[in-house]
Design a protein around this motif. Sequence first.
Motif, PDB file in Angstrom:
ATOM      1  N   TRP A 173      40.639  35.399  24.445  1.00  0.00           N
ATOM      2  CA  TRP A 173      39.306  36.017  24.433  1.00  0.00           C
ATOM      3  C   TRP A 173      38.449  35.537  25.594  1.00  0.00           C
ATOM      4  N   ARG A 174      38.588  34.234  25.943  1.00  0.00           N
ATOM      5  CA  ARG A 174      37.711  33.672  26.978  1.00  0.00           C
ATOM      6  C   ARG A 174      38.158  34.008  28.389  1.00  0.00           C
ATOM      7  N   ARG A 175      39.459  33.971  28.627  1.00  0.00           N
ATOM      8  CA  ARG A 175      39.885  33.995  30.019  1.00  0.00           C
ATOM      9  C   ARG A 175      40.863  35.099  30.403  1.00  0.00           C
ATOM     10  N   GLU A 215      33.258  43.135  25.753  1.00  0.00           N
ATOM     11  CA  GLU A 215      33.875  43.378  27.061  1.00  0.00           C
ATOM     12  C   GLU A 215      34.965  42.343  27.306  1.00  0.00           C
ATOM     13  N   CYS A 216      36.076  42.786  27.889  1.00  0.00           N
ATOM     14  CA  CYS A 216      37.008  41.848  28.518  1.00  0.00           C
ATOM     15  C   CYS A 216      36.612  41.774  29.999  1.00  0.00           C
ATOM     16  N   ILE A 248      30.634  36.530  38.111  1.00  0.00           N
ATOM     17  CA  ILE A 248      31.102  35.956  39.380  1.00  0.00           C
ATOM     18  C   ILE A 248      32.634  35.961  39.431  1.00  0.00           C
ATOM     19  N   ARG A 249      33.309  35.673  38.289  1.00  0.00           N
ATOM     20  CA  ARG A 249      34.783  35.788  38.302  1.00  0.00           C
ATOM     21  C   ARG A 249      35.211  37.208  38.686  1.00  0.00           C
ATOM     22  N   ALA A 250      34.450  38.204  38.225  1.00  0.00           N
ATOM     23  CA  ALA A 250      34.769  39.593  38.573  1.00  0.00           C
ATOM     24  C   ALA A 250      34.687  39.796  40.081  1.00  0.00           C
ATOM     25  N   LEU A 251      33.645  39.255  40.701  1.00  0.00           N
ATOM     26  CA  LEU A 251      33.498  39.403  42.155  1.00  0.00           C
ATOM     27  C   LEU A 251      34.573  38.624  42.906  1.00  0.00           C
ATOM     28  N   VAL A 252      34.859  37.396  42.445  1.00  0.00           N
ATOM     29  CA  VAL A 252      35.886  36.577  43.104  1.00  0.00           C
ATOM     30  C   VAL A 252      37.251  37.258  42.984  1.00  0.00           C
ATOM     31  N   ILE A 292      43.834  35.020  37.305  1.00  0.00           N
ATOM     32  CA  ILE A 292      42.398  34.921  37.027  1.00  0.00           C
ATOM     33  C   ILE A 292      42.147  34.099  35.746  1.00  0.00           C
ATOM     34  N   VAL A 293      43.171  33.996  34.901  1.00  0.00           N
ATOM     35  CA  VAL A 293      43.048  33.212  33.652  1.00  0.00           C
ATOM     36  C   VAL A 293      42.640  31.768  33.952  1.00  0.00           C
ATOM     37  N   GLY A 294      43.136  31.214  35.064  1.00  0.00           N
ATOM     38  CA  GLY A 294      42.890  29.804  35.380  1.00  0.00           C
ATOM     39  C   GLY A 294      41.627  29.568  36.194  1.00  0.00           C
TER      40      GLY A 294
END
Length: 246
Positions: free
Chosen positions: A113-115, A150-151, A186-190, A201-203
Motif C-alpha cells: 500500500w505504501r510503496r 490512489e496508488c 515528488i516520487r511521481a516526478l522523480v 520505485i518501491v525502494g
Amino acid sequence: MHKLVLLRHGESTWNLENRFTGWTDVDLTPTGVEQARAAGQWLKAAGFDFDAAYTSVLKRAIWTLWHALDGMDRTWLPVTADWHLNERHYGALQGLNKAETAREYGDAQVLAWRRSYDTPPPALEPGDARSERGDIRYARLSPEQIPLTECLKDTVERVLPYWDAEIAPAISSGRRLLIAAHGNSIRALVKYLDKVSDSDIVGLNIPNGIPLVYELDAELQPIRSYYLDEAAVAAARGGAAAQPAR
Ligand SMILES: O=C(O)[C@@H](CO)OP(=O)(O)O
C-alpha cells in the motif's frame, strides 16, 4: 542548463504520530518548521535563487515553502498552489496509525500500500467524513476528480499533466523554480524524470525538508540530481566539510 529544486515538506504532526496522511491537511511540527527554514538557508548559502515557486493546496507543503522562502528572504516570489501537487491520496487508511495497521494486515500488505506502484489502498466511501469531496478548496473540481484512494500510478497520472502544462514550459522559458510538495508527488516526478522502473520505485523514499536539486538539459532531461544538505552546502562553499576527512 536549467536547475529545478524539489522540496518535501518538513515533519508534519502526522509524520510524528506515524499516521497515514494523504490529502488530510495537517500542520508542521516545530521540527518541520526548523527543517523548512534550514532548507531555505542552505539554498541561499549554496547560491540558489528562484523566479517562482509551486506547492500543493495542503498546508504542510505551503508552510514549508513559506518558511524556506523566508529563510532565503524571498517571501515576495510568486507562488502557485495547485491540487495536482497534493500528496498521494491514502484512501481509507487516512488517519490510521502505520504500525497498528501493519500489525493488523501484515508488513507486506502495508509495504504494498505504501510503496508499490499500482496497488491502491482501500478506497474511502464517498460519504465518509474523511472524504475531501465537500472541501471548499476543491469546489471547482468534479467529484470524480477528487480521489477516494490512489496508488502511485494514479498520482503520476495527475502530476504529469500538470508538469507538462505548467511546470515544464516555465522551466523551458528560463524560470528557476522551487517546488514544495510531498513524498509521493515528488516520487511521481522523480520516477518520470529519472525513468525509474515500476519495481525500483518501491525502494525510493524522499526525506523531509532536504532540497533535491535537478540539473536539466534543454530538453529537460536530467544531467544529474543531488540532495542539498548541510555537507553539500559546505562543499559548494569550499568549507571544511568539503575537505576529505583524515
Ligand atoms: O502518510 C502519507 O501521506 C505519506 C507521507 O508521509 O506516507 P508514506 O511514507 O507511507 O508514503
